[in-house]
Design a protein around this motif. Sequence first.
Motif, mmCIF file in Angstrom:
data_model
loop_
_atom_site.group_PDB
_atom_site.id
_atom_site.type_symbol
_atom_site.label_atom_id
_atom_site.label_comp_id
_atom_site.label_asym_id
_atom_site.label_seq_id
_atom_site.Cartn_x
_atom_site.Cartn_y
_atom_site.Cartn_z
ATOM 1 N N ASP A 117 -60.425 -10.845 56.125
ATOM 2 C CA ASP A 117 -60.095 -11.806 55.069
ATOM 3 C C ASP A 117 -59.767 -11.020 53.809
ATOM 4 O O ASP A 117 -60.655 -10.470 53.146
ATOM 5 N N LEU A 118 -58.485 -10.970 53.482
ATOM 6 C CA LEU A 118 -58.045 -10.078 52.409
ATOM 7 C C LEU A 118 -58.486 -10.572 51.031
ATOM 8 O O LEU A 118 -58.487 -9.808 50.067
ATOM 9 N N ASP A 119 -58.865 -11.849 50.926
ATOM 10 C CA ASP A 119 -59.380 -12.336 49.642
ATOM 11 C C ASP A 119 -60.789 -11.822 49.392
ATOM 12 O O ASP A 119 -61.223 -11.676 48.253
ATOM 13 N N LYS A 120 -61.511 -11.587 50.473
ATOM 14 C CA LYS A 120 -62.912 -11.209 50.340
ATOM 15 C C LYS A 120 -63.105 -9.701 50.272
ATOM 16 O O LYS A 120 -64.211 -9.228 50.092
ATOM 17 N N SER A 121 -62.040 -8.962 50.455
ATOM 18 C CA SER A 121 -62.214 -7.515 50.397
ATOM 19 C C SER A 121 -62.475 -7.105 48.951
ATOM 20 O O SER A 121 -62.279 -7.882 48.021
ATOM 21 N N GLU A 122 -62.910 -5.868 48.775
ATOM 22 C CA GLU A 122 -63.310 -5.397 47.441
ATOM 23 C C GLU A 122 -62.206 -5.590 46.405
ATOM 24 O O GLU A 122 -62.469 -5.917 45.263
ATOM 25 N N ASN A 123 -60.982 -5.306 46.823
ATOM 26 C CA ASN A 123 -59.875 -5.556 45.901
ATOM 27 C C ASN A 123 -58.835 -6.416 46.588
ATOM 28 O O ASN A 123 -57.991 -5.923 47.319
ATOM 29 N N PRO A 124 -58.922 -7.741 46.399
ATOM 30 C CA PRO A 124 -58.025 -8.669 47.087
ATOM 31 C C PRO A 124 -56.561 -8.306 46.832
ATOM 32 O O PRO A 124 -56.212 -7.814 45.757
ATOM 33 N N VAL A 125 -55.733 -8.549 47.824
ATOM 34 C CA VAL A 125 -54.302 -8.279 47.656
ATOM 35 C C VAL A 125 -53.704 -9.373 46.783
ATOM 36 O O VAL A 125 -53.806 -10.554 47.119
ATOM 37 N N PRO A 126 -53.094 -9.010 45.648
ATOM 38 C CA PRO A 126 -52.518 -10.046 44.780
ATOM 39 C C PRO A 126 -51.290 -10.675 45.426
ATOM 40 O O PRO A 126 -50.443 -9.960 45.968
ATOM 41 N N VAL A 127 -51.229 -12.013 45.368
ATOM 42 C CA VAL A 127 -50.081 -12.699 45.957
ATOM 43 C C VAL A 127 -49.341 -13.536 44.919
ATOM 44 O O VAL A 127 -48.429 -14.278 45.264
ATOM 45 N N ASN A 128 -49.738 -13.397 43.637
ATOM 46 C CA ASN A 128 -49.156 -14.290 42.626
ATOM 47 C C ASN A 128 -47.679 -14.030 42.367
ATOM 48 O O ASN A 128 -46.978 -14.878 41.844
ATOM 49 N N ASP A 129 -47.193 -12.846 42.764
ATOM 50 C CA ASP A 129 -45.776 -12.558 42.543
ATOM 51 C C ASP A 129 -44.920 -13.011 43.725
ATOM 52 O O ASP A 129 -43.700 -12.884 43.708
#
Lengths: 425, 278, 328
Positions: A117-129
């Motif tokens: 779950d990439l949101d829960k990892s230490e540094n979530p992957v930004p998807v806002n762009d």
Amino acid sequence: MLNGERHRSRLLAALACAAVLLLTACGGSGGGDGGDGGPVELRYSWWGNADRAALMQQAIAIFEADHPDIKITPNFSDFAEYWQKLNTESAGGGTPDVLQMDFSYLREYGDRGLLLDLDKSENPVPVNDLLPGLQQAGVVDGQRFAVALSGNTWGLIYDPAAFQTAGVSVPERWTWEEYGAAITKVAQTSGMAGAWDYTSIMGVFEIWLRQQGKALFTEDGRIEATPADLERFWQQGVDLRAAGAFPPQDKVAQALPVTVMGADLAASTVNLDSMVTRYAGESDREFALGALPSSNPADLGIRLRPGILLSAFSGTDHPRQAAQLIDFMVNDPRVGEIFGGNRGLPASNAQRAAATPKLSATDAAVAEYEKTIAQQLTVPSALPPAGVGTADSAFLRINEEMAYGRISVQDAAAQWFSETEAALR
Amino acid sequence: MTTRVRSVVWHVAALAILVVLLYPVAWTIGASFTPSRDIVGNLELFPATPTGANYARAAEGIAGVSIWSFFRNSVVLAVLSVIGTVASSAMAGYAFARLRFRGRGLMFTMMIGTLLLPFHVMIIPQYIIFQRAGLIDTFVPLLIGKFLATEAFFVFLIVQFMRTLPRELDEAATIDGCGHLRLFWNIILPLSRPALITVSIFTFIWTWNDFLGPLLYLNSPENYPLPIALQAFIDQTTTSDYGAMIAMSLLALIPVLLFFLAFQRYLVEGVATSGMKG
Amino acid sequence: MTAGTSAGPALSRGLRPSAGPQQAGPGGRTRKSLRTDGPAGYFFLSPWILGMLLLTLGPMLASLYLSFTDYNLFTAPEWVGLQNYVDMFADQRWRQSVLVTLTYVVISAPLKLAVALAVAMLLARPRRSQGFYRSAFYAPSLIGASVSIAITWRALFSDDAAVDRVLTALGFPSGGWVGDPSRALMILVLLAVWQFGAPMVIFLAGLKQIPRELYEAAECDGAGPWRKFWSITLPTLSPVIFFNVLMETIGAFQAFTSAFVVSSGNGLGGPAGSTLFYTLYLYERGFQDFRMGYASAMAWMLLLAVGLVTAVLFRTSRSWVFYNDGSS
């Protein structure tokens, strides 16, 4: 799920180990590196050809320069082999740390606890762009199991010259009936079939249903369409085939591995717009893109669809670094510049902007097409159920039986429903 | 018919068969000089506009890994496989064919049994073994089986050949006070040379062409052998370079051809000529 | 395993054929003689035993266990008893794959063996140019079943391509075979026959093993070529013939790669399922549909069927295969 995964692993391993007592390593764990202070090693797997591998090599070099503490071990193969290898690795607990994911298999892997779950990892992957239609593409039941790095959608790909020769003008939008008449006319006047049998593609059936306000699958992953729907859809194909609008099936089979469009057997096709890259590579013809036919002028029934997604293995020893690599591959403009349109049109605005000058004419035409129908592409694609890959290939295969005249429309539809119900479980 | 006429007839017949047999090979060579995009769907033997571009692209290597690296890996795998298979299969074959011991029948049946199961269902359990042993991305999973006579085909082949050797040989050797090791090494092995050469040829070629094993067990491009490199020219989701793939696959044939040429002549010298010198 | 660890003493003590003349002869296959070569037997077999225990037996048993489960590759297998085996018989595509495979076995195996034996006989006699011919006849088999050969093979059997042209010139207009479900399987049969090199080389090696003196003796008795073939070549070659028959039959039952690369397009084993080999369908179920339990059951069903064929072949071999070691 993770528990189940481990349980299964242990069961199989026990069976294997029962015979492997001599192999002392059998008791050991898959163990990670990194404890010794050296660079962390990440395995990164993707599908694609040698061109993509060469570009990937450049991108990896930049990433490794940015992160001296990470070393990437790349691995690539053709799409079919990629899945054979990944399935085997994943069954055996050897999934790569970062892997390319396809929309059709996302649930297959996500539901079974293989993805991080990439949101829960230490540094979530930004998807806002990312483009709005793609931001939620990798989310399964609230968990971000993948991030889209490119997107595509459905369209009409056609050979303008063939239509012109036949004296058929291509309007901004056709109804299915008009399209059927047009391709029949092309076939009759130009000698080239008007279209590839679009009723062989499950995705087109889904769109056709959506244009009528229906759906192929329910949200909980059952079939919502009825056999009568499919019979109506396939009857269209049978009629058009009888009218000569489609190329004979034996010619289609003979042309493989080149596509119908690439082998110059038809003047148009309804397919994913990104396929035009492949057609252009196979044929000398010029292709154009247009909106696909719709019985509902207000709604084409299409969505922005993730082309390639990236995932990380839930069992990776380096979730932070894996997320960093995904972030880099999805968002970094330098990557967009390196790849241009090789991975499809980038999902993030930054990469799209960086890629634009590097796009081939074909890729630029795809980008232009998506721009013209942008208002249709705001709804994100619904996540297909697990087993959709099986349903998809059964659709193509059963349609082929029908095209050879070996099975009636009714029997064909019944067969697809029974196979798909079993596949979706 | 005089011998001369007969000889001519023989050559004419053999050449006629060869023309049919080698036509596809000739077509493939023609295809390697055809522009990549025109290959599929082309029906002619000779390219209309011959080009060397396919070979040029093949020679460039893939993703920064040179073509020589693929050749080297293939050669290493094939040569070690030949050594392992010949040694282990000859030993097992000798035991099954010439020795008597408890459990021989059962073990022979088990060996034949391993031939009967489609290998696809063995893939995952075997992968698990090597994964747990930490041997992924090494050549070990591809080679260890060859040193442990897991290819029943070869063991059985050698068994069948050794069983055609006269029993009297063993007796004579025994009377001379020969031990099993010497009997095996000095008498049985030399007499089985055609079988061993056959095993070597097949092992070399089959290892050379093996795709699935390297696909599953190797990760780093520097470790890829040729069949994996060939596949890299193809991708159904984007574009495929059939020209470069065919060109490289023909280049890849040269070492196998040389191997076959070098070894096939030893097939001739069986018992009949090299004789019962023992 | 003990044989492997005790190899040292075995070398000095046991590795000597204790078989005296009384056991080595034709009557030597008696119970009590079975123990005689024990240590040596286990020593020579030790690599094989190790391989069996380390690499083969475990995976085989694992797949047997999985055949009684529902196993999707990624989560724990669930026991379903005989369900997979029962489901097979109701599975239309499974029945189709059985039919395709049986057709292929019956046509391709005998054809390939006949060609291989004929060419081996042609090449057996020492001639100056023989090395050339042997290599040339073997050349197709060097290539294997790769994507390159798939492209070539499809091109040969397309509309208006080489095969069609020759047949048309002979008065049999055939059209393309590749896209014709009633003929596509023949393409794979011909591909198998074209690559007859392996059995040919084995036949050749076997022919070379026949002592010249046998023929010379027969010639003294005034035997013609036909008699020599029937009374010397065939019997002496019979162990090798048996090997080739068995291996080609088993190989044909398990044929996979040719259909996988040559004829798969719109789904595996196309067109319209006409080349859907058993193992191809097994692969589809196991690796594409994530039904490895079902695939394993299919594999064991095949093992039973081919095992039966093999057992019958072994049983009949007693009456037509002649070994020099006194047993048959």
